[in-house]
Design a protein around this motif. Structure first.
Motif, PDB file in Angstrom:
ATOM      1  N   MET A  90      52.321 -72.775 -62.196  1.00  0.00           N
ATOM      2  CA  MET A  90      53.418 -73.459 -62.879  1.00  0.00           C
ATOM      3  C   MET A  90      54.739 -72.701 -62.790  1.00  0.00           C
ATOM      4  O   MET A  90      55.786 -73.231 -63.174  1.00  0.00           O
ATOM      5  CB  MET A  90      53.063 -73.665 -64.358  1.00  0.00           C
ATOM      6  N   ILE A  91      54.715 -71.468 -62.295  1.00  0.00           N
ATOM      7  CA  ILE A  91      55.926 -70.642 -62.286  1.00  0.00           C
ATOM      8  C   ILE A  91      57.102 -71.321 -61.574  1.00  0.00           C
ATOM      9  O   ILE A  91      58.231 -71.312 -62.097  1.00  0.00           O
ATOM     10  CB  ILE A  91      55.622 -69.255 -61.679  1.00  0.00           C
ATOM     11  N   PRO A  92      56.918 -71.926 -60.371  1.00  0.00           N
ATOM     12  CA  PRO A  92      58.076 -72.581 -59.731  1.00  0.00           C
ATOM     13  C   PRO A  92      58.687 -73.686 -60.591  1.00  0.00           C
ATOM     14  O   PRO A  92      59.916 -73.792 -60.687  1.00  0.00           O
ATOM     15  CB  PRO A  92      57.482 -73.144 -58.436  1.00  0.00           C
ATOM     16  N   ALA A  93      57.844 -74.507 -61.214  1.00  0.00           N
ATOM     17  CA  ALA A  93      58.363 -75.597 -62.045  1.00  0.00           C
ATOM     18  C   ALA A  93      59.072 -75.049 -63.276  1.00  0.00           C
ATOM     19  O   ALA A  93      60.136 -75.547 -63.678  1.00  0.00           O
ATOM     20  CB  ALA A  93      57.225 -76.530 -62.464  1.00  0.00           C
ATOM     21  N   LEU A  94      58.500 -74.014 -63.877  1.00  0.00           N
ATOM     22  CA  LEU A  94      59.132 -73.408 -65.052  1.00  0.00           C
ATOM     23  C   LEU A  94      60.440 -72.724 -64.674  1.00  0.00           C
ATOM     24  O   LEU A  94      61.397 -72.723 -65.456  1.00  0.00           O
ATOM     25  CB  LEU A  94      58.178 -72.409 -65.702  1.00  0.00           C
ATOM     26  N   ALA A  95      60.488 -72.147 -63.468  1.00  0.00           N
ATOM     27  CA  ALA A  95      61.733 -71.523 -63.007  1.00  0.00           C
ATOM     28  C   ALA A  95      62.827 -72.574 -62.849  1.00  0.00           C
ATOM     29  O   ALA A  95      63.994 -72.323 -63.189  1.00  0.00           O
ATOM     30  CB  ALA A  95      61.494 -70.802 -61.678  1.00  0.00           C
ATOM     31  N   VAL A  96      62.453 -73.749 -62.345  1.00  0.00           N
ATOM     32  CA  VAL A  96      63.424 -74.838 -62.238  1.00  0.00           C
ATOM     33  C   VAL A  96      63.903 -75.249 -63.633  1.00  0.00           C
ATOM     34  O   VAL A  96      65.091 -75.500 -63.844  1.00  0.00           O
ATOM     35  CB  VAL A  96      62.809 -76.043 -61.495  1.00  0.00           C
ATOM     36  N   LEU A 138      50.359 -86.948 -65.187  1.00  0.00           N
ATOM     37  CA  LEU A 138      51.694 -87.413 -65.552  1.00  0.00           C
ATOM     38  C   LEU A 138      51.715 -87.919 -66.988  1.00  0.00           C
ATOM     39  O   LEU A 138      52.643 -87.614 -67.759  1.00  0.00           O
ATOM     40  CB  LEU A 138      52.136 -88.526 -64.591  1.00  0.00           C
ATOM     41  N   VAL A 139      50.686 -88.674 -67.355  1.00  0.00           N
ATOM     42  CA  VAL A 139      50.598 -89.192 -68.724  1.00  0.00           C
ATOM     43  C   VAL A 139      50.539 -88.047 -69.732  1.00  0.00           C
ATOM     44  O   VAL A 139      51.210 -88.068 -70.773  1.00  0.00           O
ATOM     45  CB  VAL A 139      49.357 -90.103 -68.868  1.00  0.00           C
ATOM     46  N   THR A 140      49.753 -87.021 -69.407  1.00  0.00           N
ATOM     47  CA  THR A 140      49.640 -85.863 -70.302  1.00  0.00           C
ATOM     48  C   THR A 140      50.984 -85.166 -70.463  1.00  0.00           C
ATOM     49  O   THR A 140      51.373 -84.782 -71.570  1.00  0.00           O
ATOM     50  CB  THR A 140      48.604 -84.863 -69.743  1.00  0.00           C
ATOM     51  N   GLY A 141      51.701 -85.013 -69.348  1.00  0.00           N
ATOM     52  CA  GLY A 141      53.012 -84.384 -69.412  1.00  0.00           C
ATOM     53  C   GLY A 141      53.973 -85.160 -70.287  1.00  0.00           C
ATOM     54  O   GLY A 141      54.716 -84.584 -71.098  1.00  0.00           O
ATOM     55  N   LEU A 142      53.964 -86.489 -70.155  1.00  0.00           N
ATOM     56  CA  LEU A 142      54.859 -87.313 -70.962  1.00  0.00           C
ATOM     57  C   LEU A 142      54.455 -87.295 -72.431  1.00  0.00           C
ATOM     58  O   LEU A 142      55.314 -87.224 -73.321  1.00  0.00           O
ATOM     59  CB  LEU A 142      54.860 -88.748 -70.427  1.00  0.00           C
ATOM     60  N   LEU A 143      53.140 -87.353 -72.689  1.00  0.00           N
ATOM     61  CA  LEU A 143      52.680 -87.337 -74.073  1.00  0.00           C
ATOM     62  C   LEU A 143      52.915 -85.988 -74.744  1.00  0.00           C
ATOM     63  O   LEU A 143      53.038 -85.911 -75.968  1.00  0.00           O
ATOM     64  CB  LEU A 143      51.183 -87.678 -74.137  1.00  0.00           C
ATOM     65  N   SER A 144      52.980 -84.921 -73.937  1.00  0.00           N
ATOM     66  CA  SER A 144      53.167 -83.595 -74.529  1.00  0.00           C
ATOM     67  C   SER A 144      54.517 -83.481 -75.243  1.00  0.00           C
ATOM     68  O   SER A 144      54.667 -82.656 -76.153  1.00  0.00           O
ATOM     69  CB  SER A 144      53.049 -82.501 -73.459  1.00  0.00           C
ATOM     70  N   LEU A 145      55.494 -84.275 -74.841  1.00  0.00           N
ATOM     71  CA  LEU A 145      56.802 -84.205 -75.494  1.00  0.00           C
ATOM     72  C   LEU A 145      56.727 -84.659 -76.948  1.00  0.00           C
ATOM     73  O   LEU A 145      57.005 -83.866 -77.853  1.00  0.00           O
ATOM     74  CB  LEU A 145      57.843 -85.025 -74.721  1.00  0.00           C
ATOM     75  N   ALA A 160      50.091 -79.757 -67.025  1.00  0.00           N
ATOM     76  CA  ALA A 160      51.000 -80.801 -67.505  1.00  0.00           C
ATOM     77  C   ALA A 160      51.234 -80.689 -69.005  1.00  0.00           C
ATOM     78  O   ALA A 160      52.313 -81.034 -69.504  1.00  0.00           O
ATOM     79  CB  ALA A 160      50.434 -82.173 -67.165  1.00  0.00           C
ATOM     80  N   SER A 161      50.243 -80.180 -69.714  1.00  0.00           N
ATOM     81  CA  SER A 161      50.378 -80.083 -71.176  1.00  0.00           C
ATOM     82  C   SER A 161      51.432 -79.069 -71.602  1.00  0.00           C
ATOM     83  O   SER A 161      51.846 -79.062 -72.761  1.00  0.00           O
ATOM     84  CB  SER A 161      49.032 -79.706 -71.792  1.00  0.00           C
ATOM     85  N   LEU A 162      51.871 -78.203 -70.681  1.00  0.00           N
ATOM     86  CA  LEU A 162      52.842 -77.162 -71.024  1.00  0.00           C
ATOM     87  C   LEU A 162      54.283 -77.647 -70.987  1.00  0.00           C
ATOM     88  O   LEU A 162      55.169 -76.978 -71.521  1.00  0.00           O
ATOM     89  CB  LEU A 162      52.701 -75.974 -70.065  1.00  0.00           C
ATOM     90  N   LEU A 221      65.157 -83.487 -72.109  1.00  0.00           N
ATOM     91  CA  LEU A 221      65.562 -83.569 -70.704  1.00  0.00           C
ATOM     92  C   LEU A 221      65.059 -82.357 -69.924  1.00  0.00           C
ATOM     93  O   LEU A 221      64.606 -82.486 -68.777  1.00  0.00           O
ATOM     94  CB  LEU A 221      67.086 -83.662 -70.619  1.00  0.00           C
ATOM     95  N   THR A 222      65.106 -81.181 -70.539  1.00  0.00           N
ATOM     96  CA  THR A 222      64.591 -79.978 -69.886  1.00  0.00           C
ATOM     97  C   THR A 222      63.098 -80.118 -69.608  1.00  0.00           C
ATOM     98  O   THR A 222      62.614 -79.763 -68.522  1.00  0.00           O
ATOM     99  CB  THR A 222      64.837 -78.741 -70.769  1.00  0.00           C
ATOM    100  N   SER A 223      62.349 -80.641 -70.559  1.00  0.00           N
ATOM    101  CA  SER A 223      60.915 -80.847 -70.364  1.00  0.00           C
ATOM    102  C   SER A 223      60.648 -81.817 -69.225  1.00  0.00           C
ATOM    103  O   SER A 223      59.735 -81.606 -68.404  1.00  0.00           O
ATOM    104  CB  SER A 223      60.285 -81.370 -71.661  1.00  0.00           C
ATOM    105  N   LEU A 224      61.438 -82.883 -69.143  1.00  0.00           N
ATOM    106  CA  LEU A 224      61.261 -83.850 -68.054  1.00  0.00           C
ATOM    107  C   LEU A 224      61.598 -83.229 -66.700  1.00  0.00           C
ATOM    108  O   LEU A 224      60.967 -83.558 -65.689  1.00  0.00           O
ATOM    109  CB  LEU A 224      62.137 -85.075 -68.315  1.00  0.00           C
ATOM    110  N   VAL A 225      62.572 -82.324 -66.680  1.00  0.00           N
ATOM    111  CA  VAL A 225      62.900 -81.618 -65.437  1.00  0.00           C
ATOM    112  C   VAL A 225      61.718 -80.759 -64.986  1.00  0.00           C
ATOM    113  O   VAL A 225      61.365 -80.726 -63.811  1.00  0.00           O
ATOM    114  CB  VAL A 225      64.164 -80.753 -65.625  1.00  0.00           C
ATOM    115  N   VAL A 226      61.099 -80.055 -65.927  1.00  0.00           N
ATOM    116  CA  VAL A 226      59.923 -79.242 -65.597  1.00  0.00           C
ATOM    117  C   VAL A 226      58.802 -80.133 -65.066  1.00  0.00           C
ATOM    118  O   VAL A 226      58.137 -79.797 -64.068  1.00  0.00           O
ATOM    119  CB  VAL A 226      59.443 -78.455 -66.834  1.00  0.00           C
ATOM    120  N   LEU A 227      58.582 -81.268 -65.712  1.00  0.00           N
ATOM    121  CA  LEU A 227      57.536 -82.200 -65.268  1.00  0.00           C
ATOM    122  C   LEU A 227      57.829 -82.726 -63.869  1.00  0.00           C
ATOM    123  O   LEU A 227      56.933 -82.759 -63.005  1.00  0.00           O
ATOM    124  CB  LEU A 227      57.427 -83.365 -66.257  1.00  0.00           C
TER     125      LEU A 227
END
Length: 491
Positions: A177-183, A392-399, A435-437, A476-482
């Motif tokens: 997840m490091i690249p996505a978190l770096a973004v 994807l669903v998990t990522g969206l629900l995590s917000l 995705a949960s992160l 918005l930051t969370s959606l960018v990571v996703l």
């Protein structure tokens, strides 16, 4: 019925505090008590509250003694070099100040503790924001969002919870997840730049005499790009601050700044008449400084953070021992120790009060079964066709779920259900865990996160103002990571 009551209780709480109809402490206590009665379980309210208090008591103890410990470290000058470095970088440029806030919060977040991050960040930056007349909700919003992204570190909590709940290795979840978190972190820095530019337009580009050190200068400020008319200045003050201005419209203007109207400089409206106090973040001549003990205090802090990361003892115990040792060594005389405790008593009381009030909220949510019914309803509402896209669903629900629930409730209660649903459609539990992160950037501004009360309390910002300003940027930051995780094939 419980599903509806759960959502209604959360919505009522958020509306009332954002409209400033109730204080957060009162809302956290009275609203869940009322909805507990509506749910027909008023007779069990005492049991729910005691259970909630019991679960959050260690967190309250940790925050109480963490405030004392880091308050003492600030008093004795441990963080003065950091303050001076940040001030040298920021000078009097609002854009640099906001970006510096994001960078400082991200760096300090490496210790994995949100309350520590916020105490250090606010202590360093608050005087500069006040001195320049910048919006304080910009400071709290940027700091909370940067810390939220960094909170995904394996020792920060969410990654460890996801690994435990799904019986996975934390490194297998976090490292990819490091690249996505770096973004996501880069996006926070870009956001800080944009907000800083807006603040610069609102207060004007202010400069300090180049010969003076920022922490000792006593000279006046002058605008580098004066506005042409008073009407234009007023228009920029109303519109230039963007989303942050409305929450802090009465922020004090720099006391000696001037704005040009024609050929004669005229003092800005609201200019203070008090003597100049310079740009020192912390008084370099305060009586509590202990320069001879600097390396002892630095070593003690490093040892404390190392022990936290290695989990040698429970964190509340570590801070309790650290606070006692720091007080004893730096202030061996009893009156001095009492003075330091009294100096930080307001912060301790406010934060501890918020935590125990939040215990009522979480106790009712959990005890009545509202959380379980809300989670089951959300999972059941997922269309069958979305099965192959459960990551994807998990990522969206995590917000929303990590915002309205504690991390424990989400990762131990909801995440296993989502992982089972994903497994039925061939989605690996590792993808679900990663995705949960993504919702952590938003989670750090949740009313159920005790550390956020340290942030708004020390910054003297209303929680409702912080929420109204921060939620959209954090989401918005969370959606960018996703999105970055999906582009890189991580999720």
């Amino acid at each position: 019925m419980l599903t509806f009551l759960g959502f209604a209780m959360i919505a009522t709480f958020l509306v009332l505090i954002m409209m400033k109809k109730m204080s957060p402490i009162a809302a956290l206590v009275l609203i869940p008590a009322l909805f507990c009665v509506f749910a027909g379980k008023g007779a069990h309210l005492g049991d729910y509250v005691i259970e909630g208090v019991g679960k959050l008591a260690p967190t309250a103890a940790m925050l109480m003694f963490a405030i004392v410990y880091f308050g003492v470290m600030i008093d004795v000058g441990l963080f003065d070099p950091i303050v001076r470095g940040i001030l040298r970088f920021c000078k009097a440029d609002p854009m640099r100040v906001v970006v510096g806030t994001a960078v400082l919060a991200a760096i300090v977040s490496l210790d994995g503790d949100g309350s520590t991050t916020f105490m250090i960040t606010v202590s360093a930056m608050y005087p500069l924001y006040k001195r320049l007349g910048l919006s304080l909700v910009v400071m709290t919003g940027v700091a909370a969002t940067a810390n939220g992204v960094m909170n995904t570190l394996p020792w920060g909590g969410p990654t460890a919870r996801a690994a435990t709940a799904l019986k996975l290795d934390a490194a297998d979840i976090f490292v990819p997840m490091i690249p996505a978190l770096a973004v996501g972190l880069l996006f926070v820095f870009v956001l800080a730049y944009v907000l800083g530019v807006k603040e610069r337009r609102r207060v004007g580009m202010l400069v300090l005499p180049g010969q003076a050190e920022p922490e000792t200068v006593e000279a006046s400020l002058v605008p580098a790009a004066p506005r042409s008319t008073e009407a234009e200045a007023k228009a920029e003050a109303e519109a230039g601050a963007g989303a942050g201005a409305e929450a802090n419209a009465d922020a004090p203007r720099p006391s000696s700044a001037t704005v040009a109207t024609g050929s004669d400089p005229v003092p800005q409206a609201g200019a203070a008449s008090a003597p100049e106090d310079g740009f020192q973040g912390l008084d370099p001549h305060r009586a509590t400084l202990r320069p001879r003990l600097y390396w002892f205090n630095a070593g003690l802090t490093v040892a404390l953070l190392t022990a936290m990361i290695m989990e040698l003892l429970p964190i509340p115990v570590l801070f309790l021992l650290g606070a006692a040792l720091a007080l004893t060594v730096n202030f061996p005389h009893m009156p001095d120790q009492k003075g330091r405790l009294a100096a930080h008593a307001d912060n301790v009381l406010n934060v501890a009060g918020m935590v125990f009030a939040a215990a009522v909220f979480t106790g009712v949510l959990t005890g009545t079964g509202m959380v379980k019914h809300m989670a089951d309803w959300l999972v059941g509402a997922i269309p069958e066709g979305m099965g192959p896209h459960m990551a994807l669903v998990t990522g969206l629900l995590s917000l929303p779920l990590t915002y309205f629930m504690s991390n424990d409730g989400f990762y131990f209660g909801v995440l296993p259900v989502l992982a089972e649903a994903g497994a039925a459609h061939g989605v690996s539990s590792l993808e679900i865990a990663r995705a949960s992160l993504v919702g952590q950037a938003l989670h750090m501004s949740s009313p159920l996160v005790p550390a956020v009360y340290v942030l708004v309390g020390m910054a003297k910002v209303e929680f409702g103002d912080h929420t109204r300003f921060t939620v959209k940027w954090a989401a918005l930051t969370s959606l960018v990571v996703l999105a970055a995780g999906m582009v890189f094939g991580i999720i």
